[in-house]
Write a protein that holds these residues in place. Sequence first.
Motif, PDB file in Angstrom:
ATOM      1  N   ASP A   1      -4.030 103.884 -17.079  1.00 42.05           N
ATOM      2  CA  ASP A   1      -3.643 104.342 -15.743  1.00 42.05           C
ATOM      3  C   ASP A   1      -2.136 104.548 -15.634  1.00 42.05           C
ATOM      4  OD1 ASP A   1      -6.035 104.643 -14.381  1.00 42.05           O
ATOM      5  OD2 ASP A   1      -6.183 102.523 -13.909  1.00 42.05           O
ATOM      6  N   THR A   2      -1.372 103.586 -16.108  1.00 41.26           N
ATOM      7  CA  THR A   2       0.083 103.711 -16.077  1.00 41.26           C
ATOM      8  C   THR A   2       0.544 104.891 -16.927  1.00 41.26           C
ATOM      9  OG1 THR A   2       0.320 101.328 -15.734  1.00 41.26           O
ATOM     10  CG2 THR A   2       2.249 102.504 -16.549  1.00 41.26           C
ATOM     11  N   ALA A   3      -0.106 105.065 -18.067  1.00 39.94           N
ATOM     12  CA  ALA A   3       0.250 106.186 -18.946  1.00 39.94           C
ATOM     13  C   ALA A   3       0.091 107.517 -18.237  1.00 39.94           C
ATOM     14  CB  ALA A   3      -0.619 106.146 -20.203  1.00 39.94           C
TER      15      ALA A   3
ATOM     16  N   TRP B   1       0.261 106.005 -25.803  1.00 39.59           N
ATOM     17  CA  TRP B   1      -0.770 105.571 -26.752  1.00 39.59           C
ATOM     18  C   TRP B   1      -2.131 106.125 -26.352  1.00 39.59           C
ATOM     19  CZ3 TRP B   1      -1.706 103.502 -31.359  1.00 39.59           C
ATOM     20  CH2 TRP B   1      -2.895 102.808 -31.591  1.00 39.59           C
ATOM     21  N   VAL B   2      -2.625 105.728 -25.184  1.00 37.98           N
ATOM     22  CA  VAL B   2      -3.903 106.200 -24.651  1.00 37.98           C
ATOM     23  C   VAL B   2      -3.740 106.391 -23.155  1.00 37.98           C
ATOM     24  CG1 VAL B   2      -6.283 105.526 -24.133  1.00 37.98           C
ATOM     25  CG2 VAL B   2      -5.370 105.135 -26.411  1.00 37.98           C
ATOM     26  N   ASP B   3      -4.170 107.538 -22.632  1.00 40.64           N
ATOM     27  CA  ASP B   3      -4.192 107.749 -21.187  1.00 40.64           C
ATOM     28  C   ASP B   3      -5.640 107.943 -20.748  1.00 40.64           C
ATOM     29  OD1 ASP B   3      -4.695 110.813 -21.204  1.00 40.64           O
ATOM     30  OD2 ASP B   3      -2.959 110.563 -22.524  1.00 40.64           O
ATOM     31  N   MET B   4      -5.854 108.457 -19.543  1.00 42.25           N
ATOM     32  CA  MET B   4      -7.208 108.503 -18.988  1.00 42.25           C
ATOM     33  C   MET B   4      -8.040 109.689 -19.474  1.00 42.25           C
ATOM     34  SD  MET B   4      -7.631 105.804 -17.265  1.00 42.25           S
ATOM     35  CE  MET B   4      -9.162 106.222 -16.441  1.00 42.25           C
ATOM     36  N   ARG B   5      -7.567 110.431 -20.429  1.00 42.36           N
ATOM     37  CA  ARG B   5      -8.359 111.560 -20.953  1.00 42.36           C
ATOM     38  C   ARG B   5      -9.362 111.002 -21.968  1.00 42.36           C
ATOM     39  NH1 ARG B   5      -3.999 115.098 -23.494  1.00 42.36           N
ATOM     40  NH2 ARG B   5      -3.189 113.020 -23.952  1.00 42.36           N
ATOM     41  N   THR B   6     -10.458 110.503 -21.458  1.00 44.15           N
ATOM     42  CA  THR B   6     -11.422 109.802 -22.311  1.00 44.15           C
ATOM     43  C   THR B   6     -11.965 110.688 -23.418  1.00 44.15           C
ATOM     44  OG1 THR B   6     -13.168 110.366 -20.717  1.00 44.15           O
ATOM     45  CG2 THR B   6     -12.123 108.210 -20.500  1.00 44.15           C
TER      46      THR B   6
END
Length: 489
Positions: free
Chosen positions: A406-408, A421-426
């Motif tokens: 979420d922060t990303a 590193w990882v965002d919400m684009r699953t």
Amino acid sequence: MRSRWDWVVLGAWVTALVTFRAARMTERDPYWQARDGIERLSGTPLVRADSWSWGPSEGTFRPTSPLWNTLLGLGDRGLGLAGIALVGALGMLAYFVAAAVTARRLGARPLPILAATVLVSVLALPMVSPRATIVVQAFMLATLALGHSLVTRAIPRRGSTYAGVALAAAALGWLGAWLHVSWAVTALGLAGALPLLAVLSGAARWRAALAAVAGAGLAVGSLLGPYGWSVWRLLLDVSAASGGQIIEWLPPFTAGLRVRWVPVAVVLLVLAVLCASRLTRHRPGAPGSRERSRWALEVVLTLIGLLAAVAGLMAIRFLGVAALTLLPVLASRLSAATPRWRADPARSEALRTRLRAAYWRPIVTAVAVLLLPLAVARSVDPGTPTVEADIAPSLPRDCRLFTDPDTAGAVLLLRPDVEVWVDMRTEVHGAQAFADTRRRLQSPGGVVLPAGATCALLPASVRSVTEDGTDRRWGLLRSGSTLKLWVPA
């Protein structure tokens, strides 16, 4: 005059609600979506190699809401973060307008519509959000309202009518496909719902054929969108990557979510079943009459809401679909029930008084008068991800960030030079990357960063940070209200 004032009060209440929701967004998707829109407005291809992350990625980014992302990007270009909030507010407002129009088709009055709006907002507030999915709900209700017009309004019976309806439906299907990939499923459902609406209305055969043509046009148009037939592959990828990882894809019985979502699931199921039971027992009017067509529209909406409520037992996101779909039905039921309750001599005079518009009109007016200034005050700094905006300028230039997804999402817009590193684009990162991120963030011995990270935004409660495969020490650079910025010592 009083009825007109009731509509003004309803509009004021809805305006306050969407202002609250858009001005202080808890969601972070609109920020990375705005960045996608900004990049594509600058000529970046729709489908492209992922360039936003340095962590695990499948390498290809396919935006699930291209048109919505573009609108958010335009908002950001014009007004910055306030523009994102404005686009989000207009999207939510589009839904409530479509819901009110549909409710009016069912004979609902403004104050019962307001009561249903309050109930739905309480049940599904997280789904009343500045995301493309609520605009899909608006499209769905608007399509059903237009389908209702096909069986009730005076329409010339000629070939050009069929051609015009088919083209208009295909255009709507195409537009919805660009809006969000979930429209592919919605359009397929509407392709069956429109002729069902005509048949249940007892409309003439040519009108039923016209509704079937409209449904087919929607389905075909949805396949002319940005991904064509491969939209189904993308939908499967999103659901597979999100299942078990993202809250809206978890069942309401999941530990930690039960207290919030099980009551919502039960209430929606009960409401849907009660509405369905009432409709099966009472079928008003003669075939082809206005009363029968209203009943048919209510049946279709209730059926969709009931199916979504059942699906909500497997994924929370469908509870929102159920609530948003049932709003016009609930408004219609309240509008029909209150005159009967008032006329029932078995009820006390005090209760009958409280069922009159004259009793509620000054109360809801006073509430609207109080809410609107609060909404304006809340929107002084609209759309700002306050915590991230406060600490993002302190991130080192071009650093490789590790943080929660979420922060990303907010950092991607606030600091385009920073890779996450990882965002919400699953669908880009996959379920395993989300599970690994959660494991690192929840490690009992302190957060464990992946090798290669050069900065980290972590919860304020974190006391120690280590890194895979190295003995490099990490130090605290800056503390925010809920986040701390860590960098190599």
